[in-house]
Every structure is written in C-alpha cells, then in structure tokens.
Design an enzyme around this catalytic site. Structure first.
Site, short mmCIF file in Angstrom:
data_model
loop_
_atom_site.label_atom_id
_atom_site.label_comp_id
_atom_site.label_asym_id
_atom_site.label_seq_id
_atom_site.Cartn_x
_atom_site.Cartn_y
_atom_site.Cartn_z
N GLU A 148 0.79 -1.24 0.00
CA GLU A 148 0.00 0.00 0.00
C GLU A 148 0.82 1.29 0.00
O GLU A 148 0.61 2.16 0.84
CB GLU A 148 -0.96 -0.01 1.20
CG GLU A 148 -1.85 -1.24 1.20
CD GLU A 148 -2.77 -1.33 2.43
OE1 GLU A 148 -2.64 -0.49 3.34
OE2 GLU A 148 -3.61 -2.24 2.48
N GLU A 255 -6.10 -11.02 -1.05
CA GLU A 255 -6.93 -10.83 0.15
C GLU A 255 -8.40 -10.73 -0.28
O GLU A 255 -9.05 -9.72 -0.09
CB GLU A 255 -6.52 -9.55 0.90
CG GLU A 255 -5.06 -9.49 1.27
CD GLU A 255 -4.66 -8.23 2.04
OE1 GLU A 255 -5.54 -7.54 2.60
OE2 GLU A 255 -3.46 -7.94 2.09
C1 GLA Z 1 -4.75 -4.72 4.55
C2 GLA Z 1 -3.56 -5.59 4.93
C3 GLA Z 1 -4.01 -6.87 5.55
C4 GLA Z 1 -5.09 -6.66 6.59
C5 GLA Z 1 -6.22 -5.87 6.00
C6 GLA Z 1 -7.31 -5.65 7.01
O1 GLA Z 1 -5.38 -5.16 3.43
O2 GLA Z 1 -2.75 -5.87 3.83
O3 GLA Z 1 -2.91 -7.48 6.17
O4 GLA Z 1 -4.55 -6.00 7.71
O5 GLA Z 1 -5.71 -4.63 5.56
O6 GLA Z 1 -7.59 -6.79 7.72
#
Ligand code: GLA
Length: 339
Positions: A148, A255
């Site tokens: 990020e 994710e």
């Molecule tokens: C981001 C992070 C993850 C997690 C999410 C929220 O996407 O990369 O590791 O912390 O936020 O759960």
C-alpha cells in the site's frame, strides 16, 4: 430456514456428498489460499487443511509482531504458522515486510524520541527484512515486500506514510533490493487494495513500471481483492489483471472477500438476506471464472479468512455491523459451487 436446524449434519453431508475440496478444484489453475491466525488454526483447522493449498498469516508476520522493540524479535506465532504449513503440506505467502500500518513507532524515532535520520530508518528496515526473509527462506518463496505505497485518490504516493516521511521514495527500492539479495529465488510482490479502480490502477501501473525501468526486482502484483457484491465491475477486474500482466508481472489475488454492503453502508442485517447471498454466490462464480481464464498470469488466489463466523469485516469499517464476505458460511459450508 431448515438449513439452520442441523448445520453440523448438513456440513457433514456436504463434505461426504463428494464435493471436492477447493484445492482439488483449482489444482490445475493456481494455489488457493486462506489467511489464518492462531485462533483460526484451532477453530477452523479442519476447513483450512481440507480446502486450501496455501496460507497467509493474517497479522503474525507484520513488523510490529516480529520486532516490537529494536533488536527484540518474537517469532513464536509466525513459527507456529510455518510449522502448521509444513505439517500439512501447505504453501505460505509471506505478508508483509514493509507497510505504513502495524509498524512500531521506534522504527522512525532516534534514541531521543526525535524523527530518526533517513539512513537509520533504512538500515533498520534492511535489518528487519534480512532477519525475517532469511529465517523463512526454506518455507516462504513469495513475499509481499511493500504494502500500500500508492495513494488512493489524489497525488501519487502515500506521502503520509512514516516510511515516506522519513525516507522519501527510497524505502521502496531498497526494500525490494534487500529482499532479493537475501533470497534471490523468492517471488517479490507489491500488494495494494483498490487495485482494480481505474485511477488507482493507472497510478500503480506507473509506480511498477518506474520500479521495473530502474531494474528493481519486483516480480508480481498483489491485487488485494477486498471487494463487494456491487463493485468493482468484472470488466474493471479484468482490465486490472491485463494492465499488471502487460508489465510482465505475475498477478496474485491476495486478500479476497466480497462484502454484502457498500463500504460505509450503515445498514446492519441480523442475518444475511438470501437475495444478497445469491448475488454474492453469482459474483464469486464470475470472479473465479475470470481467474481461471487468466491462469497463465494468476499464480495464486487467497481469501481473507476461512469462514463467515469470524471475519475482519465484522465491526469494520462500521462498528456493530456483521458481514458475511467469505466463501464458507458460519457453519463452514461452501456457499457456492465455484466450478
Ligand atoms: C490490509 C492488509 C491486511 C489486513 C487488511 C485488514 O489489506 O494488507 O494485512 O490488515 O488490511 O484486515
């Protein structure tokens, strides 16, 4: 509502009905992963082992967990996750080496508590990466190196990140280069959310192209995939996969979850409305169809939690709101046939 009467029975039925586990279903396509933590390794153990071929530590490999104080590493929980993967023949995605969140303050301060100089911050970052990547070199061959770093709406990079504040852009190059030096065989990823939103996607493409042009060892783009039943559109997801692949990178969906709500919707369902579950099921099917079509590019898909009984979207971003964003329901039954 009959379904709720005998969940255990129905669950057993599903498993014995001959529905193959996801890791079999996607075997010829990509590893199918799930994020885990010490609690779900107990409570969802059966589901994780039976269904998935890869795991990611939800929090246990983040900077603040591994090195809460300078030079004091604590690998207890991360080691337990790695041991679990070994015992059960699972792959592991390393997540995550450098992020603006869940990083302790000491990294950015000097001994007097003032902002630390750039060189000291970079040195600490490299020490951390070196220790962590070498410890797990035998087991972890894919790392989210930087998480990020690109800004969401305006500008280009996330300038408020303490990494950026102390080192400018340099931490990004240095993080990848260091990880590559420590394990030249590991596949190194940049990982971000909203990566299928066209404006941010274009910024990420520019960011990655710049790194590649400078010879920085980046091998893959991690599309986080925190999506909803409403967006992003399938076309936007496909365009994003194409755009990252066009850079010569592999792509992983890192994710994945599909919320039943718009992001900050203040609605709060007591139970998941059947029409929204149907919509979600269809969306999961379409998304996985798309992923399968891009099997040459997509080298992994990870869902952000095993089942709806405990998800990171419960109470987030809206306090008191329960969500059901995952592939398996509260009784650990698969919610949709994906293939
Ligand atoms: C981001 C992070 C993850 C997690 C999410 C929220 O996407 O990369 O590791 O912390 O936020 O759960």
């Amino acid at each position: 509502m009959k379904n709720n009467i005998l969940p255990a029975f129905i669950n057993a039925g599903k498993e014995e009905n001959g529905l193959p586990p996801l890791r079999e279903v996607f075997k010829e396509y990509f590893p199918i992963g799930v994020c885990v933590n010490p609690q779900t390794l107990q409570t969802h153990r059966h589901l994780i082992i039976r269904q998935f071929s890869s795991i990611t530590a939800e929090d246990e490999m983040k900077f603040d967990r591994l090195q809460p104080e300078e030079g004091r590493f604590d690998f207890t929980e991360a080691d337990a996750i790695v041991a679990f993967a070994r015992e059960n023949g699972l792959l592991i995605r390393g997540h995550t080496l450098v992020w603006h969140n869940q990083t302790p303050e000491w990294v950015f301060l000097d001994k007097e508590g003032r902002p630390a100089p750039k060189d000291l911050v970079l040195q600490r970052m490299e020490d951390h990466i070196t220790t962590v990547v070498s410890r797990y070199k035998a087991d972890i061959k894919v790392w989210d190196v930087v998480n990020e770093a690109v800004s969401d709406r305006e500008g280009y990079l996330r300038v408020k990140s303490p990494w950026y504040q102390r080192t400018g852009e340099e931490f990004i190059r240095r993080a990848f280069t260091c990880a590559h030096r420590v394990d030249p065989e590991a596949r190194l990823f940049y990982n971000d959310y909203n990566a299928a939103v066209p404006e941010k996607r274009d910024r990420i493409v520019r960011f990655l192209r710049d790194l590649l042009d400078r010879g920085v060892p980046v091998h893959g783009m991690g599309i986080q995939g925190h999506w909803t039943i409403y967006d992003p559109s399938l076309a936007e997801i496909e365009e994003a996969i194409e755009a990252y692949a066009a850079l010569g990178l592999e792509v992983q969906i890192t994710e994945l979850d599909v919320s039943l709500y718009h992001w900050s919707d203040t609605g709060n369902f007591k139970a998941p409305p059947p029409e929204l579950l149907a919509r979600q099921a269809e969306r999961y099917r379409q998304i996985f169809d798309l992923f399968r079509r891009y099997r040459q590019v997509i080298t992994g898909v990870t869902v952000w939690g095993p089942a709806d009984d405990r998800t990171w979207k419960d109470n987030f971003p809206v306090q008191g709101r329960k969500d059901w964003p995952l592939l398996f329901d509260e009784n650990h039954r698969l919610k949709t046939v994906l293939f």
